[in-house]
Structure formats: C-alpha cells, structure tokens
Design an enzyme around this catalytic site. Structure first.
Site, PDB file in Angstrom:
ATOM      1  N   ASP A 214      -2.115   6.523  -3.259  1.00  0.00           N
ATOM      2  CA  ASP A 214      -1.165   5.698  -2.709  1.00  0.00           C
ATOM      3  C   ASP A 214      -0.673   4.531  -3.535  1.00  0.00           C
ATOM      4  OD1 ASP A 214      -3.340   4.174  -2.204  1.00  0.00           O
ATOM      5  OD2 ASP A 214      -2.591   3.118  -0.570  1.00  0.00           O
TER       6      ASP A 214
ATOM      7  N   ASP B 218      -1.347   1.521  -3.715  1.00  0.00           N
ATOM      8  CA  ASP B 218      -2.090   0.205  -4.412  1.00  0.00           C
ATOM      9  C   ASP B 218      -3.463   1.079  -4.772  1.00  0.00           C
ATOM     10  OD1 ASP B 218      -2.848   0.653  -1.850  1.00  0.00           O
ATOM     11  OD2 ASP B 218      -3.598  -1.557  -1.626  1.00  0.00           O
TER      12      ASP B 218
ATOM     13  N   SER C  12       0.847  -1.026  -0.004  1.00  0.00           N
ATOM     14  CA  SER C  12      -0.294   0.137  -0.027  1.00  0.00           C
ATOM     15  C   SER C  12       0.944   1.403   0.327  1.00  0.00           C
ATOM     16  CB  SER C  12      -0.997  -0.146   1.141  1.00  0.00           C
ATOM     17  OG  SER C  12      -1.878   1.019   1.130  1.00  0.00           O
TER      18      SER C  12
ATOM     19  N   ASP D 248      -6.013   2.764  -3.377  1.00  0.00           N
ATOM     20  CA  ASP D 248      -7.325   2.923  -2.855  1.00  0.00           C
ATOM     21  C   ASP D 248      -7.316   4.048  -2.205  1.00  0.00           C
ATOM     22  OD1 ASP D 248      -5.283   2.168  -0.782  1.00  0.00           O
ATOM     23  OD2 ASP D 248      -6.562   0.474   0.073  1.00  0.00           O
TER      24      ASP D 248
HETATM   25 MG    MG Z   1      -3.532   1.539  -0.014  1.00  0.00          MG
END
Ligand code: MG
Length: 481
Positions: free
Chosen positions: A265, A267, A122, A269
């Site tokens: 960020d 990843d 992440s 999300d």
């Molecule tokens: Mg994330």
C-alpha cells in the site's frame, strides 16, 4: 491576514467536515482508526498541521522525535508544517525524509527516541493525506494518548516556548539500511539466497520502492519493479493493494516467469502476494501461511487477529497448538494487544502482518522476507503452500441503516444470537458448527452495515449473506418503532 477568530472558525468547519466523512466521531476528535486523515487543503490544511504539530509536541513534553513522510504530492508541505509546530513547542526533530512507515517505526525503537510522526494517508487515494503519531516503542499511540493530544488541540493548551528554546532540525541518515539489516536477522539469508528467486514488486509509485528492492537484493533475489518511479499522483495504480488494482502485477509475474509478486500500500506496511501463476491472495491466506510455520516452530503461542479475519486463521491455530486472540478491527488495536499480552504474531485480512520479534507493527518488507523464508525452507512454490491450507468461500453484502439505529439493531441481533458462538467485540460475529461464519459490522463512513460471510462452499456463504441481510432489515424496522 485572517483574524485569529476567523482561523478558529475555519478549523472548526474543517473538523466538522471530517466528521461527516466518518474520519471523526465527535467535534473533539482528530484521530480516526489509523491516525488523522483528510483531503488535503479541504479537510487537512497546513494551518491545521502546524497546530497538530504543536499539540503532539506538547504531549511529548518537548522530546526528540523522528519525522518522515510518504511520496504524496502534499507530504513535503504538510511535513514542514508539522515540524514547524513541533519546533514551536521545543521538540527537536530528526528528519528522515521519504520512508516506509515501518522503517520510521523501527528507527524510533532503534535510536531509543521519544517517538515520531509520519505524514502519510497509507492506502487512501492521492488527494488524501494524514498524520500518524508513534510512541517510543514504535507503535502508534493508544486511544488514551490520542485523547490527550485532542484535548491539547481543542482546548488550545499548546505550550509554546521562548525564542531560545525553539527545537532544532537535523537530518538522520541510514534508517533504511538499519531497517533492512534488522529484517535479515529474522530469516535464513543463506537458504533464501541459494534459491535465486525472481520477485516482482509493485509499490504503487510510493515508498515501498525505497526498502524492499534492496532487502531482496541482499536475499539473492532478482528484483523486477513495476510502478517503481516515485510519483505522488500514483499514476500506476491506486495505493490500496486490492485485487482489482493488481492485475498488472499478476500478469507481469506470469509473463516473466517469476516465483513471487508482492504489492504494497502507499506507506508499505501492508503487503499482498501473488503466486507464480499470477493468482492474487488476500491477506488472511498469507497470514495463515506465516502463522502455520510460526506455530510449527513456536507452539502454544497466542496469535492476535481482528474478528474480520477468516476462520482459516483459527483452523491453523487449532491444528498447530496455537490460540487465537480476537480483537476489534484496526491495526493499532492489534499492535496494542500484542504489546499488552506480550505475543509475537498478529495479522489482518487486508495484508497486515505483525512480526513481534522484529516489531509489533504491520510491516510489508518483513512480511515479504517471511514468505520467502517459508518458500525456501519448504522448497515449495507459493501456490502449493497456499493450496495446503483449508479452503473457504467468502461472500460480502451490505444493508442500509440510519446512523441513529445502528447500535440498537446490533444489540437486538446479538440478543437473538445468544445461543450461538458469538463475539460482540466489533459488530456481531457468529461462528457456526459447520465452520461457516458471518460478521456484521456497522460502516464507520456510510449509513450501512457490512456483512462478511464465509463457508466451506460458495452456496452456503451466499445463503448466509441473504439470510442475515433479511434478518437485519427486519430488526432495523422493529427498532424504528
Ligand atoms: Mg498503510
């Protein structure tokens, strides 16, 4: 070739070192607040990843899982290890390659599969990686489900299958297209398209570049990307979308006269937005904006948010007939609460927006479409829309406290604050009558408390941090005995 005993010992050492960093709370704990995380080849190795894969696969009772990964240098290596572990216990794999986390989550639901695994750390720095395990509803596992996997892992209860029952690996194509089409169903495509917005995307050289630029193209936007090349060393900026990492995005938006900037960020999300003047907004503000227009269309809905969110979110709920459900800090808790209470909107101060009609997980591309939808609907710029929200000043502080005293001092503080409007769901949060508030939370990774104060003026916010820092220091002294 190390002996089995040597391997066991090494795994144990790695786990203890993870615990010291606060990623694990006990020797039998693998999962932190957001999946399994650690520094690659130190705290999280390929050997562990195989064993984690087999433990996860045993938990899923040999079902079919989607597996994908982010752009980190270590992600292909760890992905292959996790898949090997999953196959060894009979799980069939649909491999989607490099994708944003919310794309994989949506694919699980869309294809009605048993679950999935994504290899990502992440927002953590490049040397980290992690493993997130997702249930068949697209939401990360509950704590009880994580414990079940941890028990399999630590008790070595993996159910390896015979040679002719080993799982298969097939590629699954088209998940990004499905995801983009699904998001478009929740916004007014025609109205946004007519605006021809210019949008700058900064996805930190990671997977955010794989979906949102194409979504925005379909929404009639002129898309400009910075840090658009995929590179797991994160050469452009660190993967956490914090204000100090987004100065290049802010100046680009201003320089090319764009309508909006958005940063993701590692990843994709979480999303953090920049207005047309280059002003960067922290997550509570954009969440409050989305909340306002959601409640205008859906009055009497419950809004789920952690106690770390600003009172701004409560002000909007009060003004537009909504009700706030406060939770512990952590995206999985928000998702699980939304699922349990069947609510449609959640949000976090760090840029996580959970739009239930699409999926009850934070989703950077969905959040971007929602913000553009509001801009198009109101015919207003982002600076105007945010300017119309109540204003708060935020002040942060920290107080040192030995680990073994953290809980005791916090209990005493909660006792002292009994006459006030407080929540002890996560640390101690106190809301005052003048709409100022303070949250005191023990850090999960350092021997400190973190203090977050907010108030209608800067001076009051500072006063709150100073007053409660002193109060805490005294309490810590008193519980020392
Ligand atoms: Mg994330």
């Amino acid at each position: 070739m190390p002996s089995k005993r040597g391997f066991k010992k090494r795994v144990k050492t790695q786990i203890y070192s993870l615990e010291r960093r606060g990623h694990m709370l006990s020797p039998r704990r693998l999962f932190g607040t957001n999946g399994i995380r650690g520094v690659v080849n130190k705290e999280l190795t390929s050997e562990m990843a195989i064993k984690i894969g087999s433990s996860v696969g045993t938990f899923f009772k040999h079902g079919t899982l989607i597996v994908g990964h982010d752009a980190r240098t270590s992600s292909p290596m760890l992905t292959k290890a996790v898949i090997a572990g999953l196959n060894a216990v009979g799980c069939n794999i649909l491999f989607v390659g490099m994708v944003p986390t919310p794309t994989l989550q949506y694919a699980i639901k869309n294809h009605k599969l048993d679950g999935g695994v994504i290899i990502t750390a992440s927002h953590n720095p490049p040397e980290y990686n992690g493993i997130k395990v997702i249930w068949n509803d697209g939401i990360e596992l509950s704590r009880d489900q994580e414990i079940a996997i941890e028990n399999i892992f630590f008790d070595e209860k993996m159910r390896y299958v015979k040679w002719n029952e080993i799982g298969t690996i097939r590629d699954l194509f088209g998940v990004v297209d499905d995801y983009v089409e699904a998001i478009k169903k929740h916004v007014n495509v025609e109205r946004i398209t007519k605006k021809h917005y210019r949008v700058v995307i900064d996805a930190a050289n990671s997977v955010g570049n794989l979906a949102t630029p194409y979504l925005l193209r379909d929404l009639g936007c002129k898309v400009i990307t910075i840090n658009g090349n995929i590179d797991g060393t994160f050469p452009g900026r660190l993967p956490e979308p914090r204000v100090e990492n987004l100065t290049e995005l802010a100046s680009t938006v201003k320089a090319i006269d764009a309508d909006l900037g958005v940063a993701y960020d590692g990843d994709a999300d979480r999303s953090v937005f920049v207005d047309e003047n280059g002003e960067i907004y922290w997550g509570d503000k954009t969440f409050a904006l989305v909340e306002k227009y959601f409640l205008k269309d859906n009055p009497d809905e419950k809004i789920v948010t952690p106690v770390s969110s600003s009172t701004l979110v409560k002000d909007i709920a009060d003004a537009y007939n909504g009700e706030i459900v406060w939770t512990k800090v952590g995206s999985v808790t928000v998702s699980q609460t939304m699922k349990k209470m069947k609510t449609k909107l959640g949000g976090e101060e760090n840029g996580g927006i959970f739009y239930g009609p699409h999926q009850s997980v934070r989703d950077g591309a969905m959040a971007t479409a929602l913000v553009l939808n509001i801009m198009a609907k109101t015919n207003k710029k982002l600076s105007q829309l945010i300017g119309e929200l109540p204003k708060y000043f935020i002040e942060k502080g920290k107080v040192e406290c030995p680990e073994n005293l953290k809980e005791k001092a916090l209990e005493k503080l909660a006792e002292q604050m009994k006459g006030f409007n407080i929540s002890t769901i996560d640390g101690v949060k106190v809301w005052f009558k003048d709409r100022s508030a303070i949250l005191i939370r023990p850090s999960g990774t350092e021997p400190i408390y973190r203090l977050y104060a907010e108030a209608k003026n800067e001076q009051k916010a500072k006063q709150l941090v100073n007053k409660y820092s002193l109060k805490l220091e005294k309490l810590i002294d008193s519980v020392k005995g």
